[in-house]
Design an enzyme around this catalytic site. Structure first.
Site, PDB file in Angstrom:
ATOM      1  N   TYR A  15       7.435  -8.309   8.908  1.00 11.04           N
ATOM      2  CA  TYR A  15       7.651  -6.996  10.504  1.00 11.04           C
ATOM      3  C   TYR A  15       7.863  -7.161  11.757  1.00 11.04           C
ATOM      4  O   TYR A  15       8.631  -7.168  12.597  1.00 11.04           O
ATOM      5  CB  TYR A  15       5.955  -6.669  10.168  1.00 11.04           C
ATOM      6  CG  TYR A  15       6.111  -5.281  10.979  1.00 11.04           C
ATOM      7  CD1 TYR A  15       6.649  -3.883  10.961  1.00 11.04           C
ATOM      8  CD2 TYR A  15       5.390  -5.247  12.478  1.00 11.04           C
ATOM      9  CE1 TYR A  15       6.864  -3.425  12.348  1.00 11.04           C
ATOM     10  CE2 TYR A  15       4.207  -4.283  12.944  1.00 11.04           C
ATOM     11  CZ  TYR A  15       5.704  -3.083  13.187  1.00 11.04           C
ATOM     12  OH  TYR A  15       5.290  -2.115  13.964  1.00 11.04           O
ATOM     13  N   TYR A  43       4.274   8.849  12.411  1.00 10.10           N
ATOM     14  CA  TYR A  43       2.792   9.515  13.362  1.00 10.10           C
ATOM     15  C   TYR A  43       2.909   9.538  15.216  1.00 10.10           C
ATOM     16  O   TYR A  43       3.030  10.107  16.020  1.00 10.10           O
ATOM     17  CB  TYR A  43       1.511   7.893  13.161  1.00 10.10           C
ATOM     18  CG  TYR A  43       0.612   8.137  13.892  1.00 10.10           C
ATOM     19  CD1 TYR A  43      -0.161   9.259  14.580  1.00 10.10           C
ATOM     20  CD2 TYR A  43       0.234   6.629  14.285  1.00 10.10           C
ATOM     21  CE1 TYR A  43      -1.529   9.094  14.793  1.00 10.10           C
ATOM     22  CE2 TYR A  43      -1.420   6.561  14.409  1.00 10.10           C
ATOM     23  CZ  TYR A  43      -1.318   7.281  15.346  1.00 10.10           C
ATOM     24  OH  TYR A  43      -2.813   7.224  16.042  1.00 10.10           O
ATOM     25  N   GLY A  90      -3.511 -13.768   8.409  1.00 12.57           N
ATOM     26  CA  GLY A  90      -2.313 -13.382   9.796  1.00 12.57           C
ATOM     27  C   GLY A  90      -3.535 -12.415  11.414  1.00 12.57           C
ATOM     28  O   GLY A  90      -3.316 -11.649  11.752  1.00 12.57           O
ATOM     29  N   ASN A 119      14.709  10.173   8.008  1.00 14.24           N
ATOM     30  CA  ASN A 119      14.431  10.190   6.349  1.00 14.24           C
ATOM     31  C   ASN A 119      13.648  10.896   5.033  1.00 14.24           C
ATOM     32  O   ASN A 119      13.439  10.922   4.804  1.00 14.24           O
ATOM     33  CB  ASN A 119      15.345   8.927   5.707  1.00 14.24           C
ATOM     34  CG  ASN A 119      13.382   8.117   5.751  1.00 14.24           C
ATOM     35  OD1 ASN A 119      13.131   7.975   5.965  1.00 14.24           O
ATOM     36  ND2 ASN A 119      14.789   7.028   5.505  1.00 14.24           N
TER      37      ASN A 119
END
Ligand code: UDP
Length: 324
Positions: free
Chosen positions: A141, A11, A284, A32
């Site tokens: 992440y 994106y 979170g 990939n």
């Protein structure tokens, strides 16, 4: 100038590649295609289908081209998935980036732009958030992004690799031509979810919490148009070309909008009713994330040009006639 863009079929990467290509800057995409789209890469741009975990193939590719700089977008970027499967994130993001940096050292590439995230501030102590605020990643992440930032700093000290780290707030919107755009499976992001609900391909928007300490109880985020992000990457390359020192910049507009405001703006722009429902908070999620973007303005000469209406109308334009 010959630029390698990793993740250039994704994106954010594909929007940056389009900006470079439209300016006739020599760019090669390395991806990939695990989550990117071949159709997102312009036909006149070379796409090398290489996995960053395949060091030998990566190294040979870098040797073949003699790149002046690398812009590194390739990464997995779903917070929830990273909590459930940290192996995937540490392997793909950390090991993949390590391989890329090692190949840069081996091939004498000294300019590097890295795609990072405001999520490494965790629950910020003060808002707006400046780069000097303490980092405190609260999911794998964000951890992977911070590890890579630290790796860059070590590689600069040891090998003179000069880098710009760009910490994005909420990347949103799509190219105004409608030729490329956001296409994630599954789609976790608010704006495409809201647009797809307006278009009838989703039943309703779940609002994750309405009891936050914000203007209307829903979470506030700083949505930045994808082409403004792309423009910042171009300026980061120019900065490195002028021998700028390694540095870190926040990229956001400095304006915060609540989930309710996003839905209201989308209803206004699409002229369609959007069904919504209050749901529990998502784990979170900090209440408010808004950037202090003064440093990028001053040192990179960057100013975001697109407002929330343009973000949402460009997203509507893309999702109405999505190509991939
Ligand atoms: N959000 C929501 N419903 C959704 C998706 C997102 O209420 O279906 C909220 C989310 O809690 C956050 C904001 O919208 O406050 C932006 O979420 P997104 O996943 O787009 O980006 P993030 O801020 O997590 O990077």
């Amino acid at each position: 100038m010959k630029i390698l863009v990793t993740g250039g079929a994704g994106y954010i990467g594909s929007h940056f590649v389009k900006i470079l290509n439209d300016k006739n800057i020599n760019v090669v995409v390395l991806d990939n295609l695990s989550r990117g789209h071949r159709e997102a890469v312009p036909q006149n741009v070379t796409l090398e289908v290489v996995d960053l975990l395949d060091y030998e193939k990566l190294n040979v590719t870098l040797k073949n081209y003699n790149f002046d700089a690398v812009v590194h977008f390739a990464a997995f970027a779903y917070v929830g998935e990273s909590v459930e499967n940290p192996v995937l994130y540490y392997q793909n993001n950390v090991v993949g980036s390590f391989n890329l940096l090692k190949a840069c050292v081996e091939n004498n590439i000294k300019k590097f732009v890295f795609s990072s995230t405001c999520s490494l501030y965790g629950n910020p102590e003060t808002v707006p958030i400046s780069e000097s605020q303490k980092t405190n990643p609260i999911n794998p992440y964000a951890q992977t992004k911070l590890i890579i930032e630290n790796m860059l700093s070590d590689f600069d000290k040891a090998y003179g690799l000069k880098y710009v780290v760009l910490r994005y707030f909420n990347a949103a919107g799509d190219d105004f031509t409608g030729s490329i755009g956001e296409s994630h499976e599954p789609e976790p992001h608010l704006i495409p979810i809201v647009i797809n609900t307006a278009l009838g391909s989703r039943e309703k928007v779940l609002i994750f919490g309405n009891d936050y300490k914000t203007k209307d109880g829903t979470c506030v985020r700083d949505y930045i148009h994808i082409n403004d992000l792309g423009d910042a990457h171009l300026r980061a390359l120019e900065y490195l070309n002028k021998n700028g020192e390694s540095d870190i910049f926040n990229l956001g507009t400095g304006d915060g909008y609540s989930v309710n405001e996003i839905i209201e703006t989308a209803e206004k722009i699409t002229n369609l009713k959007i069904k919504k429902e209050i749901a529990p908070r998502r784990e979170g999620d900090p209440a408010t994330l808004v950037a202090d973007n003064q440093k990028a303005k001053t040192k990179l000469g960057w100013t975001p040009k697109h407002n929330l209406e343009e973000i949402i109308s460009s997203a509507y334009n893309w999702h109405k006639n999505k190509r991939f």
